[in-house]
Design an enzyme around this catalytic site. Structure first.
Site, PDB file in Angstrom:
ATOM      1  N   LYS A   1       3.227   4.430  -1.152  1.00 50.80           N
ATOM      2  CA  LYS A   1       3.332   5.352  -2.277  1.00 50.80           C
ATOM      3  C   LYS A   1       4.615   6.149  -2.079  1.00 50.80           C
ATOM      4  O   LYS A   1       4.653   7.089  -1.279  1.00 50.80           O
ATOM      5  CB  LYS A   1       2.142   6.317  -2.347  1.00 50.80           C
ATOM      6  CG  LYS A   1       0.790   5.636  -2.568  1.00 50.80           C
ATOM      7  CD  LYS A   1       0.055   5.424  -1.295  1.00 50.80           C
ATOM      8  CE  LYS A   1      -1.332   4.852  -1.544  1.00 50.80           C
ATOM      9  NZ  LYS A   1      -1.953   4.353  -0.295  1.00 50.80           N
TER      10      LYS A   1
ATOM     11  N   ASP B   1      16.823  11.097  -7.667  1.00 52.49           N
ATOM     12  CA  ASP B   1      18.249  11.414  -7.520  1.00 52.49           C
ATOM     13  C   ASP B   1      18.752  11.265  -6.085  1.00 52.49           C
ATOM     14  O   ASP B   1      19.788  11.843  -5.724  1.00 52.49           O
ATOM     15  CB  ASP B   1      18.547  12.834  -8.030  1.00 52.49           C
ATOM     16  CG  ASP B   1      18.370  12.963  -9.540  1.00 52.49           C
ATOM     17  OD1 ASP B   1      18.379  11.918 -10.221  1.00 52.49           O
ATOM     18  OD2 ASP B   1      18.207  14.087 -10.031  1.00 52.49           O
TER      19      ASP B   1
ATOM     20  N   HIS C   1       0.813  -1.210   0.000  1.00 43.91           N
ATOM     21  CA  HIS C   1       0.000   0.000   0.000  1.00 43.91           C
ATOM     22  C   HIS C   1       0.851   1.266   0.000  1.00 43.91           C
ATOM     23  O   HIS C   1       0.331   2.373   0.105  1.00 43.91           O
ATOM     24  CB  HIS C   1      -0.896  -0.034   1.245  1.00 43.91           C
ATOM     25  CG  HIS C   1      -2.069   0.882   1.212  1.00 43.91           C
ATOM     26  ND1 HIS C   1      -2.312   1.823   2.200  1.00 43.91           N
ATOM     27  CD2 HIS C   1      -3.081   1.021   0.319  1.00 43.91           C
ATOM     28  CE1 HIS C   1      -3.411   2.485   1.925  1.00 43.91           C
ATOM     29  NE2 HIS C   1      -3.894   2.020   0.778  1.00 43.91           N
TER      30      HIS C   1
ATOM     31  N   HIS D   1      -9.338  11.029   2.150  1.00 53.04           N
ATOM     32  CA  HIS D   1      -8.450   9.873   2.072  1.00 53.04           C
ATOM     33  C   HIS D   1      -7.179  10.071   2.888  1.00 53.04           C
ATOM     34  O   HIS D   1      -6.288   9.222   2.891  1.00 53.04           O
ATOM     35  CB  HIS D   1      -8.101   9.610   0.600  1.00 53.04           C
ATOM     36  CG  HIS D   1      -7.474   8.284   0.331  1.00 53.04           C
ATOM     37  ND1 HIS D   1      -6.177   8.145  -0.104  1.00 53.04           N
ATOM     38  CD2 HIS D   1      -7.972   7.015   0.422  1.00 53.04           C
ATOM     39  CE1 HIS D   1      -5.896   6.859  -0.277  1.00 53.04           C
ATOM     40  NE2 HIS D   1      -6.965   6.154   0.029  1.00 53.04           N
TER      41      HIS D   1
ATOM     42  N   ASP E   1      -1.180  17.015  20.361  1.00 57.57           N
ATOM     43  CA  ASP E   1      -0.746  18.180  21.146  1.00 57.57           C
ATOM     44  C   ASP E   1      -0.078  19.269  20.308  1.00 57.57           C
ATOM     45  O   ASP E   1       0.680  20.094  20.834  1.00 57.57           O
ATOM     46  CB  ASP E   1       0.221  17.750  22.259  1.00 57.57           C
ATOM     47  CG  ASP E   1      -0.448  16.878  23.305  1.00 57.57           C
ATOM     48  OD1 ASP E   1      -1.692  16.893  23.377  1.00 57.57           O
ATOM     49  OD2 ASP E   1       0.268  16.183  24.048  1.00 57.57           O
TER      50      ASP E   1
ATOM     51  N   LYS F   1      -4.443  10.233   5.829  1.00 56.99           N
ATOM     52  CA  LYS F   1      -4.106   9.358   6.959  1.00 56.99           C
ATOM     53  C   LYS F   1      -3.178  10.160   7.863  1.00 56.99           C
ATOM     54  O   LYS F   1      -1.948  10.116   7.729  1.00 56.99           O
ATOM     55  CB  LYS F   1      -3.404   8.089   6.489  1.00 56.99           C
ATOM     56  CG  LYS F   1      -4.188   7.290   5.417  1.00 56.99           C
ATOM     57  CD  LYS F   1      -3.650   7.571   4.063  1.00 56.99           C
ATOM     58  CE  LYS F   1      -4.114   6.614   2.981  1.00 56.99           C
ATOM     59  NZ  LYS F   1      -5.418   6.134   2.979  1.00 56.99           N
TER      60      LYS F   1
END
Length: 485
Positions: free
Chosen positions: A224, A229, A222, A403, A410, A405
């Site tokens: 990404k 470079d 999952h 979508h 704090d 996450k």
């Protein structure tokens, strides 16, 4: 009908053997064990097929093999940081970071997630901005481009990315393209034809050995990641496809969170890509100096951000994101802000959030009002309802699809990456998150949360209790199977 009785006897015996395997031989949490036993008991034939497809356990398998030179480097850094964290001699750029010594040590000791403090961070919350920036950086690449996505769609954005990678390969830049076989199942060989002809390389993670049948379908990469470079890294929630630009009428605007990173943290992303690539491809990568150059920090980004890159997967000895999120929740003193498209927490995490709210901590959870997976959505509503009774505030984002996450504690420490707050991300998927110990970065993410709240409906306990019997039934069913969703 002797043949039928024989078939039923065989099915019964296989079910018993599978039940014994689930209960006694595999390391599963109790909820997942009971869910699989229910499936095997109530739908024996289909349950058997589902178990073969979805129930395989990778927790005892050593999938990744570290290159000796890389392993020596990592072990040296990890050993030094562990000793410094124990004896209190680790130098912090920002004294505030020392408050999170325990959290840092947890991920250094169990996840090889060494702390780097010379990093730059740029935050994207819009797909158009993120992909415009990515394409610009791809065009400027000089040595290599390593790109990894869970979902790559065979649409206009997918072709635009592939065309840019093909041009760079034709120019002599070394380009590697890694994708998840299940997430990117719409891709055909024709999609890669010009890219491969130009010298690019591609690999599929856990590909199907038999057409239309993948016995590892339940374990998905999952992540990404993009590394350019060895100097610039991208990670976060956006996949590659038109819907992530807000062009799919089903979802409308796509609200996600993604990071562009510079500094030493890029080395951690590079190491993770190399491990995933070498697991997926027969064309093995060596640990070359060009992949780990002296790093730079972009002047127009948030600078000197202390960070750890935490990676997890179903093969790991410890559930790293369960431990990390629990530790963050327990360390909270004033507020916890959480954004996730899927909210199916383990009982320990549910109790941690309850305890935080009942202790007077401001706990707010934001999930999408729209559903892309109905069972997951109903299960999420069930668990949200459990927390509303403890005083947690819940918001349903209705300006498109949420979508992101993100967890912010704090206004000082934040986690952004690919891991959702659900059992699939916590236990089954291969995931990567960035832990950032930096008040300015956390504040920027908090401001985004407050802005998103303006596009939300608050779900109160009074409203939740008014839901129909049909919804209550669907929530209850979804809750029972949620450990294996």
């Amino acid at each position: 009908m002797d043949w039928l009785s024989h078939v039923l006897t065989v099915v019964f015996v296989i079910n018993i053997l599978l039940a014994i395997t689930v209960v006694f031989l595999e390391r599963r949490n109790v909820a997942a064990t009971w869910s699989w036993l229910m499936v095997l008991l109530f739908i024996p034939i289909l349950g058997f097929l589902l178990y073969v497809m979805l129930g395989q356990n990778l927790s005892r398998r050593k999938l990744y093999k570290w290159n000796r030179r890389m392993l020596e480097r990592v072990q040296t850094v990890i050993s030094e940081q562990r000793e410094q964290l124990i004896d209190g001699t680790l130098p912090y750029i920002d004294p505030m970071v020392s408050q999170y010594r325990d959290l840092i040590y947890l991920n250094v000791a169990t996840n090889d997630a060494f702390l780097t403090q010379d990093n730059g961070v740029h935050i994207f919350t819009d797909g158009v901005a993120k992909f415009s920036d990515l394409l610009m950086k791809i065009e400027a690449a000089e040595n290599h481009i390593h790109l990894q996505y869970y979902i790559v769609k065979n649409d206009s954005l997918g072709h635009k990315i592939m065309e840019a990678l093909t041009r760079k390969a034709e120019q002599g830049v070394h380009v590697k393209f890694l994708y998840d076989d299940i997430g990117s199942r719409s891709l055909k060989e024709s999609f890669f034809r010009d890219f491969l002809k130009a010298g690019g390389q591609k690999a599929a993670f856990f590909p199907s050995r038999i057409p239309f049948l993948n016995y590892r379908v339940n374990y998905r990469n999952h992540r990404k990641l993009v590394i350019i470079d060895g100097q610039i890294g991208y990670m976060g929630g956006f996949n590659v496809g038109n819907e992530y630009l807000g062009l799919d009428p089903r979802f409308g605007y796509w609200r996600d969170t993604h990071l562009r990173l510079t500094g030493s943290v890029v080395r951690a992303l590079q190491s993770r890509f190399i491990l995933d690539w070498n697991l997926a491809s027969v064309q093995q990568m060596e640990v070359a100096a060009e992949y780990f150059p002296d790093t730079i920090v972009e002047a127009n980004s948030l600078e000197h951000v202390p960070m750890q890159i935490v990676a997890s997967g179903p093969n790991e000895a410890w559930p790293h994101f369960v431990f990390t999120f629990l530790k963050m929740i327990h360390m909270a003193k004033s507020r916890i802000l959480l954004q996730t498209p899927y909210f199916i927490p383990e009982e320990s995490m549910l109790n941690a959030l309850r305890i935080a709210a009942l202790s007077g901590i401001d706990v707010r959870i934001m999930i999408p009002e729209k559903a892309d997976h109905m069972f997951v959505h109903w299960a999420s509503l069930y668990y949200v309802g459990e927390l509303l009774r403890a005083g947690v505030k819940c918001y349903l984002y209705d300006q498109g699809f949420l979508h992101a996450k993100t967890i912010i504690v704090d206004g000082q420490v934040a986690s952004v990456g690919t891991a959702n707050f659900d059992i699939r991300s916590l236990r089954l998927n291969f995931e990567t998150n960035a832990l950032m110990y930096h008040a300015e970065t956390a504040k920027k993410l908090e401001n985004t949360f407050w802005k998103d709240m303006q596009g939300c409906m608050e779900l109160t306990l009074e409203e939740y209790d008014k839901r129909s019997l049909r919804i209550r039934f669907l929530e209850s069913i979804s809750k029972l199977v949620s450990p294996i969703l």
